[in-house]
Each structure stands twice: as C-alpha cells, then as structure tokens.
Design a protein around this motif. Structure first.
Motif, mmCIF file in Angstrom:
data_model
loop_
_atom_site.group_PDB
_atom_site.id
_atom_site.type_symbol
_atom_site.label_atom_id
_atom_site.label_comp_id
_atom_site.label_asym_id
_atom_site.label_seq_id
_atom_site.Cartn_x
_atom_site.Cartn_y
_atom_site.Cartn_z
ATOM 1 N N TYR A 136 9.990 -3.892 -6.276
ATOM 2 C CA TYR A 136 11.387 -4.194 -5.939
ATOM 3 C C TYR A 136 11.711 -3.664 -4.825
ATOM 4 C CZ TYR A 136 11.607 -7.124 -10.095
ATOM 5 O OH TYR A 136 11.171 -8.354 -11.018
ATOM 6 N N GLY A 137 11.442 -2.451 -4.362
ATOM 7 C CA GLY A 137 12.057 -1.613 -3.150
ATOM 8 C C GLY A 137 11.495 -2.273 -1.984
ATOM 9 N N ILE A 138 10.592 -2.941 -2.009
ATOM 10 C CA ILE A 138 10.094 -3.730 -0.600
ATOM 11 C C ILE A 138 10.377 -5.102 -0.491
ATOM 12 C CG2 ILE A 138 8.120 -1.958 -0.352
ATOM 13 C CD1 ILE A 138 6.271 -4.141 -1.465
ATOM 14 N N TYR B 253 7.545 2.769 -12.584
ATOM 15 C CA TYR B 253 7.539 3.423 -11.125
ATOM 16 C C TYR B 253 7.030 2.390 -10.183
ATOM 17 C CZ TYR B 253 8.383 7.184 -7.829
ATOM 18 O OH TYR B 253 9.001 7.842 -6.606
ATOM 19 N N LEU B 254 6.091 1.804 -10.476
ATOM 20 C CA LEU B 254 5.205 0.914 -9.631
ATOM 21 C C LEU B 254 6.216 -0.364 -9.668
ATOM 22 C CD1 LEU B 254 1.594 1.124 -10.987
ATOM 23 C CD2 LEU B 254 2.308 1.697 -8.597
ATOM 24 N N ALA C 120 3.408 10.570 -9.561
ATOM 25 C CA ALA C 120 2.879 10.613 -11.014
ATOM 26 C C ALA C 120 2.461 12.020 -11.427
ATOM 27 C CB ALA C 120 1.646 9.654 -11.107
ATOM 28 N N GLU C 121 2.571 12.412 -12.681
ATOM 29 C CA GLU C 121 1.964 13.468 -13.340
ATOM 30 C C GLU C 121 1.397 13.151 -14.438
ATOM 31 O OE1 GLU C 121 2.883 16.427 -12.094
ATOM 32 O OE2 GLU C 121 4.260 16.035 -10.539
ATOM 33 N N PRO C 122 0.347 14.171 -14.871
ATOM 34 C CA PRO C 122 -0.595 13.996 -15.830
ATOM 35 C C PRO C 122 0.220 13.616 -17.432
ATOM 36 C CG PRO C 122 -0.623 16.281 -15.164
ATOM 37 C CD PRO C 122 -0.037 15.342 -14.382
ATOM 38 N N GLY C 123 1.197 14.151 -17.276
ATOM 39 C CA GLY C 123 1.897 13.970 -18.661
ATOM 40 C C GLY C 123 2.798 12.664 -18.792
ATOM 41 N N ALA D 171 0.790 -1.173 0.095
ATOM 42 C CA ALA D 171 -0.062 0.040 -0.122
ATOM 43 C C ALA D 171 0.814 1.129 -0.013
ATOM 44 C CB ALA D 171 -0.884 -0.216 1.299
ATOM 45 N N ARG D 172 1.900 1.300 0.940
ATOM 46 C CA ARG D 172 2.919 2.302 0.794
ATOM 47 C C ARG D 172 3.550 2.529 -0.526
ATOM 48 N NH1 ARG D 172 3.287 0.777 6.359
ATOM 49 N NH2 ARG D 172 5.135 -0.552 5.769
ATOM 50 N N ALA D 173 4.006 1.373 -0.957
ATOM 51 C CA ALA D 173 4.832 1.469 -2.294
ATOM 52 C C ALA D 173 3.840 2.157 -3.333
ATOM 53 C CB ALA D 173 5.223 0.146 -2.676
#
Length: 352
Positions: free
Chosen positions: A167-169, A161-162, A149-152, A139-141
């Motif tokens: 992998y970061g967790i 990014y997800l 995130a940005e609209p562009g 959930a935190r990830a």
C-alpha cells in the motif's frame, strides 16, 4: 487513482484491437466482465471491492468504438469519481442486478477469451514504463520488509509488513505468502502463527494500474550453506527456462524445456509436477498458468513470471520479453545477488 479526469492515450489503441476482433467475427459488440479485460481496457481501475473479488461493473464495447459501463447503483458514483475516466457511456442497474449477461446481440467475453488474452499480452510502450516502475517499487518494498524482519516474528507479522509496504507504493497486494523455517517445503504457504525461525521465504504479487508484479525472496538468520547447492541448481533450472523464453517460441516449448531442466540439474523427471511453474502475466497474476498443452506464442513486449520450485527453494521474478532476451522488472539493486548467464539473480538475504 482517485479523481481521474482523463483516459490514458493507451485506450484508443486497445479499442482498435477490440474493433479488429469484432470485425473478424462480424459481431456488433463484446461484453467485458473479467477484471483482467476491464483493467486492461480502462487504464487500470480497481475493479472490485473485496481484494480479488468479482468486478462491480462491466463494459460493452461496440464495433464503432463506444464503451458503455454497466455499474451497480451503490458503486456508480465512486466509479465515476475515482476509478473510470474518459469518454464513457453509463448504465446503472440495482445493486442486486446482473452484470454478466451481454446486452442485446453483444458477444460474451468468454466467446473471444483467447483473442482478448492475446490483445492484453502485447504491452504498449506506456504500459511497459508503468510495469518497470511497479517492478522497481515492488522489489524495494519487499527488500524493506525482509530487512526489518526478525526470527521471532510470526509469518502473519511479516505478511502484514509486506501488505503495508504494498500500500505504501500505491499498489494493492494480490498474493501474500510467507514460510518460516518449519514450512519451507509448502508450495503455497498462506501465513500462519508459526515463527520465521532461522530461514523464511516471502512471496508477493502487487497490483497497480491493473498490472501485476510477482516476486519471491528469502531471508536467513543462521548458517545458510545447507541450502546453497539446492539453490544453485535451481538457479540453473531457471536460467534454462529464461533462455527459452524468447519471441516466436511457444509456451509449450518452454514448458518442455523446464520439465527437462529439472531432471538435467538433478531434481528428477517428475519435479515439475509438484507445483505450478508460472506463465504469462500482466493484467492477471498468471494469464494463465502454463499447463501441458498450452501453446500460445511468446511475443516481444509480453510479461512472464516463472516460479521454479523444489522443497526448500523457490525463484520468482516478473520479466519482460524482448528481442534481446528477458528484462527482469522486479529487481532491487541493493539486494544481494549473483550473475547467472549474464542475468542478475537474487540470493537469500543473510542476516546472521
């Protein structure tokens, strides 16, 4: 997961469950070949090389409780060093060898699939603790990715990014879906180069220690009110489903309730036919997807992930069934939320 030295205390309990199945059948052994059963029995190893690919080893469990791992020659050293621990016997076969055929008079996993699914579903206390930790981390990830995130951005950028967040967790992504504003009515939006635009949905399933956590979240970059009524009614559909997900009930009864819930809240009698609705989870993303006629009994300590969907709106979290109701595992307390029938439920993240 690297360089594990000891099996978890869970394994002896799981072997006992398998021995009970073998005793009922009068069979000497069972040959396990699926990722779900291998990860469940052997403390959550990464069973494949391609993400979601076929396992590169199998396991034969005998009536006396011994476990023999059959491994491909080009994988066996890594498996011994990094993935599999505890008292195991080993059998090496060529990299082109057959992992699926049961050795000797062992029964095939497919012959006891329903019994093994029931054994996997009843989570042990240590599995529940691992599940809670993965739910919170996931959930935190997810929150971190959508807050950045940005609209562009393109859908692929957010998916990347997800994946990095997973992998970061210490997990791996089993599912990564992203729908920008132009694709909000796509049931399974595999990421494309489309921009996120003024509204986006992200879906993730993470895997760690063999356990799967699934969640869906929305982010908006403009006025959100045009979807508010649809989302509020879908939250009521979800609440009806979660109210029905209780120990002793059947998945068939819950499925009947969810079909009625869509109509009850203004989505029509056939809304449930337009997308699968989820089901039991654990050592598979859905173990299995609930379909008409699937009537397994729901038990306390079972994990479930429902995902009610209508065009432009979707809800999804992983929950633990308890005697006191469902416990939502995949919540970030910092995420915007509302309360529906006593449960905290996520709202879209407004980035206007």
């Amino acid at each position: 997961m690297a360089h594990r030295n000891d099996a978890t205390p869970d394994r002896s309990s799981k072997i006992d469950r398998i021995r009970g199945i073998l005793s009922d059948l009068g069979a000497p052994a069972v040959h396990l070949t699926t990722a779900a059963s291998l990860a469940w029995l052997l403390d959550g190893p990464r069973t494949a090389v391609p993400l979601g690919g076929a396992p590169v080893f199998s396991a034969t469990v005998t009536a006396d409780g011994s476990v023999t791992i059959t491994a491909l020659a080009n994988e066996i050293e890594r498996l011994r060093d990094e993935e599999l621990a505890g008292e195991l016997l080993w059998r090496e076969i060529p990299w082109y060898g057959d992992l699926a055929s049961p050795p000797g008079d062992a029964v095939a996993e497919a012959d006891v699939a329903a019994r093994l699914r029931a054994a996997r579903a009843d989570l042990l206390p240590s599995e529940i603790e691992r599940y809670r930790a993965l739910g919170a981390d996931t959930a935190r990830a997810m929150s971190a990715a959508l807050k950045a995130a940005e609209p562009g951005w393109t859908e692929r950028q957010l998916a990347g990014y997800l994946a990095e967040s997973a992998y970061g967790i210490g997990a791996e992504p089993a599912v990564l879906l992203v729908a920008g504003a132009s694709r909000g009515s796509v049931q399974h939006p595999i990421p494309t180069d489309a921009p996120l635009g003024d509204r986006a949905m992200a879906v993730i399933t993470t895997v760690r220690d063999g356990l799967h956590v699934s969640a869906t979240r929305w982010v908006t970059f403009a006025d959100h009110e045009r979807f508010a009524d649809t989302e509020a009614r879908l939250r009521e559909v979800e609440a009806d489903i979660l109210d029905a997900t209780v120990p002793g009930s059947s998945f068939g009864a819950v499925f009947d309730e969810l079909r009625a819930a869509y109509a009850r809240h203004g989505f029509g009698d056939d809304a449930w036919t337009r997308h699968h609705q989820g089901g039991p989870t654990g050592y598979l993303g859905r173990d299995p997807k609930v379909t008409p006629g699937f009537d397994d009994t729901i038990g306390a300590h079972h994990a479930v992930a429902w995902n009610p969907w209508v065009p432009g709106a979707k809800l999804e979290d992983t929950v633990l069934v308890t005697a006191d109701g469902v416990e939502v595992l995949s919540l970030d307390p910092e995420w915007p939320s509302t309360t529906v029938r006593g449960r905290i439920r996520p709202l879209p993240l407004a980035r206007t």
